[in-house]
Design a protein around this motif. Structure first.
Motif, PDB file in Angstrom:
ATOM      1  N   ILE A  19      23.006  26.640   7.452  1.00 26.15           N
ATOM      2  CA  ILE A  19      23.828  27.057   6.395  1.00 26.15           C
ATOM      3  C   ILE A  19      25.104  27.000   6.343  1.00 26.15           C
ATOM      4  O   ILE A  19      25.959  27.096   5.395  1.00 26.15           O
ATOM      5  CB  ILE A  19      23.489  28.755   6.186  1.00 26.15           C
ATOM      6  CG1 ILE A  19      24.087  29.233   7.550  1.00 26.15           C
ATOM      7  CG2 ILE A  19      22.221  28.979   6.080  1.00 26.15           C
ATOM      8  CD1 ILE A  19      24.125  30.914   7.271  1.00 26.15           C
ATOM      9  N   LEU A  21      27.364  27.079   9.151  1.00 25.37           N
ATOM     10  CA  LEU A  21      28.582  27.719   9.815  1.00 25.37           C
ATOM     11  C   LEU A  21      29.401  26.722  10.509  1.00 25.37           C
ATOM     12  O   LEU A  21      30.777  26.920  10.666  1.00 25.37           O
ATOM     13  CB  LEU A  21      27.911  28.723  10.810  1.00 25.37           C
ATOM     14  CG  LEU A  21      27.432  29.826  10.065  1.00 25.37           C
ATOM     15  CD1 LEU A  21      26.528  30.790  11.003  1.00 25.37           C
ATOM     16  CD2 LEU A  21      28.159  30.780   9.193  1.00 25.37           C
ATOM     17  N   LEU A  24      31.539  24.815   8.114  1.00 26.91           N
ATOM     18  CA  LEU A  24      32.631  25.473   7.496  1.00 26.91           C
ATOM     19  C   LEU A  24      33.837  25.465   8.665  1.00 26.91           C
ATOM     20  O   LEU A  24      34.861  25.387   8.322  1.00 26.91           O
ATOM     21  CB  LEU A  24      32.278  26.803   7.457  1.00 26.91           C
ATOM     22  CG  LEU A  24      33.226  28.044   6.875  1.00 26.91           C
ATOM     23  CD1 LEU A  24      33.882  27.429   5.641  1.00 26.91           C
ATOM     24  CD2 LEU A  24      32.520  29.469   6.571  1.00 26.91           C
ATOM     25  N   VAL A  47      21.782  27.501   0.301  1.00 28.72           N
ATOM     26  CA  VAL A  47      22.905  28.396   0.920  1.00 28.72           C
ATOM     27  C   VAL A  47      23.994  27.743   1.465  1.00 28.72           C
ATOM     28  O   VAL A  47      25.290  28.037   1.193  1.00 28.72           O
ATOM     29  CB  VAL A  47      22.205  29.203   2.042  1.00 28.72           C
ATOM     30  CG1 VAL A  47      23.134  30.119   2.743  1.00 28.72           C
ATOM     31  CG2 VAL A  47      20.905  29.895   1.467  1.00 28.72           C
ATOM     32  N   LEU A  48      23.600  26.584   2.124  1.00 29.39           N
ATOM     33  CA  LEU A  48      24.886  25.428   2.541  1.00 29.39           C
ATOM     34  C   LEU A  48      26.019  25.210   1.450  1.00 29.39           C
ATOM     35  O   LEU A  48      26.864  25.299   1.747  1.00 29.39           O
ATOM     36  CB  LEU A  48      24.210  24.374   3.212  1.00 29.39           C
ATOM     37  CG  LEU A  48      25.164  23.266   3.483  1.00 29.39           C
ATOM     38  CD1 LEU A  48      26.208  23.610   4.610  1.00 29.39           C
ATOM     39  CD2 LEU A  48      24.124  21.869   4.121  1.00 29.39           C
ATOM     40  N   LYS A  50      26.267  26.905  -1.546  1.00 28.06           N
ATOM     41  CA  LYS A  50      26.901  27.990  -1.762  1.00 28.06           C
ATOM     42  C   LYS A  50      27.936  28.214  -0.874  1.00 28.06           C
ATOM     43  O   LYS A  50      29.245  28.529  -1.169  1.00 28.06           O
ATOM     44  CB  LYS A  50      26.033  29.405  -2.112  1.00 28.06           C
ATOM     45  CG  LYS A  50      25.242  29.132  -3.136  1.00 28.06           C
ATOM     46  CD  LYS A  50      24.324  30.482  -3.169  1.00 28.06           C
ATOM     47  CE  LYS A  50      23.123  30.224  -4.208  1.00 28.06           C
ATOM     48  NZ  LYS A  50      22.484  31.191  -4.362  1.00 28.06           N
ATOM     49  N   ASN A  51      27.899  28.191   0.349  1.00 24.72           N
ATOM     50  CA  ASN A  51      28.740  28.521   1.404  1.00 24.72           C
ATOM     51  C   ASN A  51      30.031  27.494   1.360  1.00 24.72           C
ATOM     52  O   ASN A  51      31.057  27.960   1.471  1.00 24.72           O
ATOM     53  CB  ASN A  51      28.377  28.301   2.821  1.00 24.72           C
ATOM     54  CG  ASN A  51      27.352  29.759   3.294  1.00 24.72           C
ATOM     55  OD1 ASN A  51      27.816  30.720   2.706  1.00 24.72           O
ATOM     56  ND2 ASN A  51      26.583  29.617   4.036  1.00 24.72           N
ATOM     57  N   TYR A  54      31.808  28.326  -2.061  1.00 25.69           N
ATOM     58  CA  TYR A  54      32.613  29.609  -1.838  1.00 25.69           C
ATOM     59  C   TYR A  54      33.770  29.502  -1.061  1.00 25.69           C
ATOM     60  O   TYR A  54      34.894  30.112  -1.290  1.00 25.69           O
ATOM     61  CB  TYR A  54      31.669  30.695  -1.316  1.00 25.69           C
ATOM     62  CG  TYR A  54      32.208  32.037  -1.258  1.00 25.69           C
ATOM     63  CD1 TYR A  54      32.541  32.945  -2.209  1.00 25.69           C
ATOM     64  CD2 TYR A  54      32.747  32.370   0.123  1.00 25.69           C
ATOM     65  CE1 TYR A  54      33.090  34.236  -2.050  1.00 25.69           C
ATOM     66  CE2 TYR A  54      33.510  33.828   0.183  1.00 25.69           C
ATOM     67  CZ  TYR A  54      33.498  34.636  -0.968  1.00 25.69           C
ATOM     68  OH  TYR A  54      34.193  35.831  -0.814  1.00 25.69           O
ATOM     69  N   ASN A  55      33.718  28.759   0.012  1.00 20.94           N
ATOM     70  CA  ASN A  55      34.891  28.515   0.931  1.00 20.94           C
ATOM     71  C   ASN A  55      35.666  27.405   0.713  1.00 20.94           C
ATOM     72  O   ASN A  55      36.610  26.978   1.343  1.00 20.94           O
ATOM     73  CB  ASN A  55      34.257  28.466   2.304  1.00 20.94           C
ATOM     74  CG  ASN A  55      33.660  29.910   2.859  1.00 20.94           C
ATOM     75  OD1 ASN A  55      34.861  30.722   3.089  1.00 20.94           O
ATOM     76  ND2 ASN A  55      32.703  30.113   2.896  1.00 20.94           N
TER      77      ASN A  55
END
Length: 166
Positions: A19, A21, A24, A47-48, A50-51, A54-55
């Motif tokens: 995803i 982490l 990021l 999900v990856l 979106k992350n 979003y970031n």
């Protein structure tokens, strides 16, 4: 995953990004880096993505592919979370990339993180001729007690390439 580099624009490859982490972390820690994140499971990739959006991780390129020893389609045990892996009895099919060919496109790689849920036994020997261009290599091994010989072989490959094992 912290590492030192003299590169102004480090190249980072996250094989088995899940995803995102670690992706990021790389994006925020090494803001001038070019990051390639590989994840074959489309639910996890959603999900990856979106992350990363979003970031505001504009320095990340997401590859919805498994890293492998050839360009092909593989049977995949898709779980939509951790632990999805290549399996002859998988519940779906995923695209795979010849990882050695991908690595050949770079002259230098500052960091390679590989957490590919057991496929490392096939992939690491396949990329051994590319390991010399990798400055820092994080490899998570997935095996069974009966696979001690496989772990030993992988350790020999990475040690021969000049890496210290911890």
């Amino acid at each position: 995953y912290h590492f030192e580099t003299k590169s102004q624009e480090p190249i980072i490859i996250d094989a088995g990004a899940n995803i995102g982490l670690s992706t990021l972390y790389f994006s925020k820690q090494y803001t001038n880096a070019s990051i390639h994140a590989f994840e074959p499971d489309e639910k996890v990739v959603a999900v990856l993505q979106k992350n990363m959006l979003y970031n505001q991780c504009a320095n990340v390129t997401i590859h919805q592919q498994a890293v492998w020893k050839e360009n092909t389609t593989l049977s995949f045990d898709k779980r939509g979370s951790e632990g999805s892996h290549i399996s002859s009895h998988g519940n779906s099919m995923v695209q795979a990339i010849d990882f050695a060919n991908f690595l050949e496109t770079f002259h230098h790689i500052d960091f390679l993180k590989m957490d590919i849920e057991g496929a490392e036994w096939e992939v690491v020997p396949h990329i051994c001729n590319q390991l010399h261009k990798i400055q820092n290599f994080f490899l998570e091994y997935h095996g069974k007690n009966s696979d001690t010989d496989k772990l030993h072989t992988l350790l020999q490959i990475v040690e021969k390439a000049g890496f210290k094992v911890y």
